[in-house]
Design a protein around this motif. Structure first.
Motif, short mmCIF file in Angstrom:
data_model
loop_
_atom_site.label_atom_id
_atom_site.label_comp_id
_atom_site.label_asym_id
_atom_site.label_seq_id
_atom_site.Cartn_x
_atom_site.Cartn_y
_atom_site.Cartn_z
N ILE A 105 10.04 -4.75 16.19
CA ILE A 105 9.09 -4.98 17.29
C ILE A 105 7.68 -4.57 16.88
O ILE A 105 6.72 -5.34 17.03
CB ILE A 105 9.54 -4.21 18.55
CG1 ILE A 105 10.80 -4.85 19.14
CG2 ILE A 105 8.42 -4.20 19.59
CD1 ILE A 105 11.35 -4.12 20.35
N THR A 106 7.55 -3.37 16.36
CA THR A 106 6.22 -2.88 16.00
C THR A 106 5.62 -3.68 14.84
O THR A 106 4.41 -3.89 14.79
CB THR A 106 6.28 -1.40 15.64
OG1 THR A 106 7.25 -1.19 14.60
CG2 THR A 106 6.69 -0.57 16.85
N THR A 107 6.47 -4.13 13.93
CA THR A 107 5.97 -4.94 12.81
C THR A 107 5.44 -6.28 13.31
O THR A 107 4.37 -6.75 12.89
CB THR A 107 7.08 -5.16 11.78
OG1 THR A 107 7.50 -3.89 11.26
CG2 THR A 107 6.58 -6.03 10.63
N ASP A 130 4.64 -4.66 22.81
CA ASP A 130 5.87 -4.09 22.29
C ASP A 130 6.91 -3.91 23.40
O ASP A 130 8.11 -4.19 23.21
CB ASP A 130 5.59 -2.75 21.62
CG ASP A 130 4.56 -2.85 20.51
OD1 ASP A 130 3.42 -3.26 20.81
OD2 ASP A 130 4.88 -2.52 19.35
N ALA A 133 9.36 -13.79 20.34
CA ALA A 133 8.08 -13.29 19.82
C ALA A 133 6.92 -14.25 20.04
O ALA A 133 5.83 -13.82 20.45
CB ALA A 133 8.22 -12.94 18.34
N LEU A 184 13.42 -1.38 16.85
CA LEU A 184 12.07 -1.00 17.26
C LEU A 184 11.08 -1.20 16.11
O LEU A 184 9.91 -1.52 16.33
CB LEU A 184 12.05 0.45 17.73
CG LEU A 184 12.83 0.76 19.01
CD1 LEU A 184 12.72 2.24 19.35
CD2 LEU A 184 12.35 -0.09 20.17
N ASP A 185 11.53 -1.00 14.88
CA ASP A 185 10.66 -1.23 13.73
C ASP A 185 10.29 -2.71 13.63
O ASP A 185 9.16 -3.05 13.25
CB ASP A 185 11.35 -0.78 12.44
CG ASP A 185 11.52 0.73 12.36
OD1 ASP A 185 10.73 1.43 13.04
OD2 ASP A 185 12.42 1.20 11.66
N LEU A 202 0.00 -1.81 23.50
CA LEU A 202 1.41 -1.44 23.45
C LEU A 202 2.24 -2.23 24.46
O LEU A 202 3.47 -2.24 24.37
CB LEU A 202 1.57 0.06 23.72
CG LEU A 202 1.12 0.99 22.59
CD1 LEU A 202 1.20 2.44 23.04
CD2 LEU A 202 1.97 0.77 21.34
N LEU A 226 8.23 -7.34 24.38
CA LEU A 226 9.18 -7.82 23.37
C LEU A 226 10.56 -7.20 23.59
O LEU A 226 11.58 -7.89 23.50
CB LEU A 226 8.67 -7.46 21.97
CG LEU A 226 7.72 -8.44 21.29
CD1 LEU A 226 7.15 -7.83 20.01
CD2 LEU A 226 8.44 -9.75 20.97
N HIS A 227 10.59 -5.91 23.85
CA HIS A 227 11.86 -5.21 24.11
C HIS A 227 12.57 -5.82 25.32
O HIS A 227 13.77 -6.15 25.26
CB HIS A 227 11.56 -3.73 24.33
CG HIS A 227 12.76 -2.84 24.31
ND1 HIS A 227 13.69 -2.83 25.33
CD2 HIS A 227 13.19 -1.93 23.40
CE1 HIS A 227 14.63 -1.94 25.06
NE2 HIS A 227 14.35 -1.38 23.88
N SER A 275 4.26 -7.03 16.25
CA SER A 275 3.01 -6.83 16.98
C SER A 275 1.85 -6.53 16.03
O SER A 275 0.74 -7.06 16.19
CB SER A 275 3.16 -5.70 17.99
OG SER A 275 4.09 -6.03 18.99
N SER A 276 2.11 -5.69 15.03
CA SER A 276 1.05 -5.33 14.09
C SER A 276 0.60 -6.53 13.28
O SER A 276 -0.60 -6.73 13.03
CB SER A 276 1.53 -4.21 13.16
OG SER A 276 1.83 -3.05 13.90
#
Length: 537
Positions: free
Chosen positions: A209-211, A224, A252, A206-207, A221, A227-228, A213-214
């Motif tokens: 994924i959030t990285t 994210d 991605a 999950l880290d 959201l 992506l999952h 996107s950021s």
């Protein structure tokens, strides 16, 4: 395969086989519970909302029954709904489609009556970016996006033509030739679909994924979540029950590229491109810059925006709205229509009561007429020639543009034309995307001559058929590029301005220095436009 991902958007140039690829997907869908081939429904551009979502059966409603006449969404249940040129559909219709595809159900509500039907479908849209883009909030609703282009290698193009000719000569024989490979791929997709509910993604990813996107500047959201889901679908396609970081990085680009903040630099390529073959020996290649005065394009510079002394004095011109008046919505209207798909219930009841009847008949049916309700259109035409750059006013010009763009409402569309060198170009087609507009303004180069007449002709083309539009021309008026060799550049500009007379316009004078020609004011006279002087802050 996984409708929860949110569908697929295919972007590419004309003739890049976008429609062919979408129709090929229909052949790979698993059959439904009845054993029949999954439906492939094509949504035409001229379809109405009632045709898409369905309507209530009015004859049944008169008998006290609530029954739905299915639309295209319900017809595509269990299959694929394809929308060619999805960027040309009305925004509200795109929203309805994406909502139904995400929820798996279509709901129809007319006054106090409502009904619903299943709409478990995969949504596929295709578009040519040259014909305009989707609003960012709708781009975000598409789970995946792939950019396609026709191959450039002669051998690949020849093979495409060879296969197309073989198909046209013998469609059944062509299908039989590739039937085994297609069946194998369809079987692989069916197995992945069965395996998908068992696939998991480890919590530490999950880290990642959030990285991802950021770093792409994505605020939604939804990216994210997609992506999952997409990483799990990728693992299922390969027969695995656990998604990995490799799966995340593979999907991605499909998830993030269309959601990426356009103000950020483009992402680095996933693999370095192969080296280009050398066309001449190293000793013959120049290793020193060309001498001063050598032939080449004029120098150009990208100026940073600066704060202008005053904002642009725009007017709001919308259909049915006059200068200085508040927005006004047209009064709702209805017309008699015994075959109405939608009812204006108050008008229908008034007709029934006017006859003294207790039950309405089809002769009482009144259909609502849609009211126009759209934002304004503002076309900015900006002088990016060297004279504006030398005067030091290009930064203020960009600042004024950004300030004006920031003041546009969510329904307002803007476009940007810049002119420099030997011609004019559309730097930004009609859009409501503020981030895209800001990126275009900030990156606009400056330098070269002033092809003013070319810009005015291009503006006339863009404004043809556009209702409620306003023209904002930012220039010092120092035209020096004629439309044809030997003609007078300034006379060409005045003649081009005459074709725009009658369109609400603002001319922003960017001229500087002690000696001023005052040509911006002359242009305003021909355009019957207001004049404003651009002064740096």
């Amino acid at each position: 395969m996984a409708p929860a991902i949110g569908g697929l958007l295919i972007r590419g140039d004309r003739g890049a086989a976008k429609s062919t690829a979408a129709r090929g997907l229909a052949e790979l869908l698993p059959p439904g519970p009845d054993g029949l081939r999954a439906p492939f429904v094509n949504l035409p551009l001229g379809a109405t909302e009632d045709r898409v979502v369905g309507t209530l059966d009015l004859d049944a409603a008169l008998r006290g029954e609530v029954r739905l006449r299915p639309g295209l969404l319900a017809q595509a249940d269990g299959g694929l709904l394809y929308i060619d040129e999805v960027n040309l559909l009305p925004d509200h219709l795109v929203d309805v489609l994406l909502d139904a595809a995400a929820l798996g159900v279509v709901r129809v509500q007319r006054d106090a009556l409502s009904a619903e039907a299943p709409a478990r479908l995969a949504l596929v849209g295709s578009m040519n970016p040259e014909e305009g883009g989707l609003r960012p909030q709708f781009l975000d609703r598409f789970g995946l996006c792939v950019d396609v282009a026709a191959p450039q290698q002669p051998a690949e193009r020849a093979e495409i033509i060879r296969r197309r000719m073989a198909y046209e000569a013998d469609p059944q024989g062509f299908a039989a030739r590739w039937g085994a490979e297609q069946a194998a791929l369809a079987g692989r997709l069916a197995e992945a679909r069965q395996l998908l509910p068992e696939v998991t993604l480890p919590d530490p990813l999950l880290d990642v994924i959030t990285t991802l996107s950021s770093e792409a500047g994505v605020r939604s959201l939804r990216a994210d979540l997609v992506l999952h889901r997409a990483a799990r679908a990728c693992a299922a396609l390969e027969g695995r029950t656990g998604a990995t970081e490799t799966d995340l990085r593979r999907v991605a680009p499909l998830v993030l590229n269309h959601r990426r903040d356009p103000r950020l630099p483009p992402p680095p390529p996933s693999e370095p491109p192969p080296p280009l073959p050398e066309t001449e020996p190293p000793e013959q290649q120049p290793d020193t810059p060309p001498p001063p005065g050598a032939d080449g394009p004029p120098p150009e510079e990208v100026f940073a925006p600066s704060t202008p002394a005053a904002p642009l004095a725009l007017q709001a011109f919308t259909p049915g709205r006059g200068e200085g008046q508040p927005p006004r919505r047209a009064a709702p209207r209805s017309v008699p229509d015994p075959q109405a798909a939608r009812l204006d219930v108050p008008a229908t009841l008034r007709s029934m009561l006017g006859r003294g009847a207790a039950v309405p008949t089809r002769d009482d049916f009144r259909a609502p007429m849609p009211a126009e309700d759209g934002g304004r259109r503002v076309l900015f035409v900006a002088d990016a020639s060297g004279s504006v750059g030398v005067s030091g006013r290009m930064g203020a010009l960009k600042g004024a543009l950004l300030d004006a763009l920031a003041g546009q409402g969510g329904r307002d569309r803007v476009a940007l034309v810049t002119f420099r060198g030997t011609g004019a170009s559309v730097l930004l087609d009609w859009t409501t995307d503020a981030a895209q507009a800001e990126a275009a303004v900030r990156a606009a180069p400056t330098g070269g001559r002033t092809p003013l007449a070319h810009a005015l002709n291009l503006a006339a083309d863009l404004l043809t058929g556009v209702r409620g539009a306003e023209l904002v021309l930012l220039t010092d008026g120092r035209a020096n590029v004629p439309l044809t060799p030997g003609s007078d550049a300034w006379a060409d500009a005045l003649h081009a301005a005459e074709s725009l007379r009658g369109i609400p316009a603002l001319v922003v004078d960017t001229e500087a220095g002690r000696v001023r020609l005052g040509r911006a004011a002359q242009l305003a006279g021909v355009l019957d436009a207001r004049v404003q002087t651009l002064e740096p802050g």
